[in-house]
Design an enzyme around this catalytic site. Structure first.
Site, PDB file in Angstrom:
ATOM      1  CG  HIS A 131      -2.031  -0.908   1.245  1.00 21.75           C
ATOM      2  ND1 HIS A 131      -1.906  -2.244   0.996  1.00 21.75           N
ATOM      3  CD2 HIS A 131      -3.355  -0.674   1.443  1.00 21.75           C
ATOM      4  CE1 HIS A 131      -3.117  -2.802   1.046  1.00 21.75           C
ATOM      5  NE2 HIS A 131      -4.009  -1.865   1.320  1.00 21.75           N
ATOM      6  CD  GLU A 137      -5.645   3.756   1.850  1.00 18.67           C
ATOM      7  OE1 GLU A 137      -4.737   3.162   2.468  1.00 18.67           O
ATOM      8  OE2 GLU A 137      -6.856   3.476   1.998  1.00 18.67           O
TER       9      GLU A 137
HETATM   10  N1  HPA Z   1      -5.348   0.600   3.857  1.00 23.41           N
HETATM   11  C1  HPA Z   1      -4.385   0.159   4.666  1.00 23.41           C
HETATM   12  N2  HPA Z   1      -4.508  -0.942   5.400  1.00 23.41           N
HETATM   13  C2  HPA Z   1      -5.645  -1.636   5.313  1.00 23.41           C
HETATM   14  C3  HPA Z   1      -6.669  -1.226   4.492  1.00 23.41           C
HETATM   15  C4  HPA Z   1      -6.511  -0.053   3.724  1.00 23.41           C
HETATM   16  O1  HPA Z   1      -7.397   0.398   2.965  1.00 23.41           O
HETATM   17  N3  HPA Z   1      -7.651  -2.144   4.645  1.00 23.41           N
HETATM   18  C5  HPA Z   1      -7.230  -3.074   5.513  1.00 23.41           C
HETATM   19  N4  HPA Z   1      -6.002  -2.774   5.925  1.00 23.41           N
HETATM   20 ZN    ZN Z   2      -6.119  -2.058   1.169  1.00 22.60          ZN
END
Ligand code: HPA
Ligand code: ZN
Length: 351
Positions: free
Chosen positions: A205, A208
């Site tokens: 990730h 975001e």
């Molecule tokens: N972002 C980061 N960590 C997470 C997310 C997310 O959208 N969903 C579950 N863990």
């Molecule tokens: Zn996620």
């Protein structure tokens, strides 16, 4: 595919629903519906802070990622036994099959469970058994990606990797999730290097809530093959060029982005801009039980909110989902043949 632009807009929702697709960004713990949370709480004698399914669902109003994560980790506390993980994943696979998902790469968070005393073997065996059953009974291929929680230490991530390695045949890669801000990818440089040596796929990730710098370091330091979310990459033109040139996939999650206030509204989402810049963007559900819908809901609502998106984008997004998957090239080609056939049928019906 030449006549995609002629498809009437009224046909778009049916086309989006019916097209075969892959889902590459789904946290399996985020598919735990309130009804199943209550059933598992009863089964396992776990006390919940909410008196009813309705009260729990009413608490799903988030202001940012952390406000969601707090309730998401509380929901996961009802998972205790191998069968709980199996039941959760099968419920997801049934919904995915209904959405014409033919392949899903599932994130799971072992530390959320092992820190409560649940053996990692119960987590992985339950999920792996569901993947086998989904393939056999639903025709959906499922693969597992083990995620490290980035708010915890790199030492804890190493310990999780060690504990998971006896089950190595059941997961194809590793990811990085949980609280992004203040936990840059660099924090996990050594454990991702080790995973690379072990031949595991790598995703993270990034971008975001965190800045474009986190996308750069996920690529350059962690050497990831896909970026999860990555929507903030548009703030950095050089990064956008790199993502386009190298066709680094972004697993975008539109409904999640609105629920977690990354965008004010779906109509403000930058999915169209990412595609127009030549990026290999995909659509995914992230945590569908918490964010208002599974994969088809994400597609239909996003296309409804963004009039610039049409059948050509639908095709591109489905195709990207196969291209960006970690499946073998021959398998990807077979799925793309199915996708082409489904579009031919839809276009013929529209004539
Ligand atoms: N972002 C980061 N960590 C997470 C997310 C997310 O959208 N969903 C579950 N863990
Ligand atoms: Zn996620």
């Amino acid at each position: 595919m030449t006549d995609l632009d002629t498809l009437p807009r009224t046909r778009l929702p049916a086309l989006l629903r019916a097209m075969p697709k892959a889902e590459l960004h789904i946290h399996i713990e985020g598919s735990l519906e309130p009804e199943l949370i209550f059933e598992l709480a009863r089964r396992n004698g776990v006390a919940l802070a909410y008196p009813s399914v309705e009260a729990l669902r009413a608490a799903y109003a988030f202001s940012d990622l952390q406000s969601f994560l707090d309730i998401y980790y509380a929901g996961a506390s009802v998972l205790r036994n191998e069968d709980d993980f199996f039941d959760m994943a099968m419920a997801y696979f049934r919904r995915a099959a209904a959405d014409h998902v033919v392949h899903a790469e599932l994130f799971f968070d072992p530390q959320t469970h092992t820190d409560r005393g649940v053996p990692i073997a119960s987590v992985i065996r339950g999920l792996a058994r569901a993947c086998a059953a989904a393939e056999r009974d639903l025709g959906v291929s499922g693969r597992l990606i083990l995620c490290f929680l980035r708010h915890l230490s790199e030492e804890a991530a190493f310990a999780t990797l060690e504990a998971a390695l006896p089950h190595r045949e059941h997961f194809i890669g590793v990811g990085l999730d949980s609280s992004e801000r203040g936990h840059p990818p660099e924090k996990f440089a050594r454990v991702f290097a080790r995973c690379r040596e072990l031949g595991l796929h790598r995703v993270a990730h990034a971008g975001e809530e965190g800045p474009p710098a986190y996308v750069w370091s996920a690529l350059d330091v962690l050497k990831v093959e896909r970026i999860d979310h990555g929507v903030r990459s548009v703030e950095d033109p050089a990064l956008m060029r790199r993502l386009a040139d190298e066709r680094v996939p972004l697993t975008v999650c539109p409904l999640s982005n609105v629920k977690l206030c990354v965008f004010d509204a779906l109509s403000k989402h930058n999915l169209g801009a990412l595609l127009d810049a030549g990026l290999c963007a995909t659509v995914n559900s992230d945590d569908p039980a918490y964010f208002g819908g599974y994969l088809n809901q994400n597609f239909v609502e996003t296309f409804e909110a963004l009039p610039a998106l049409g059948a050509r984008h639908a095709y591109q997004l489905a195709r990207n989902s196969f291209e960006a998957s970690f499946a073998a090239p021959a398998q990807k080609a077979a799925w793309i043949d199915r996708l082409d056939a489904s579009f031919k049928t839809a276009l013929a019906a529209a004539d």
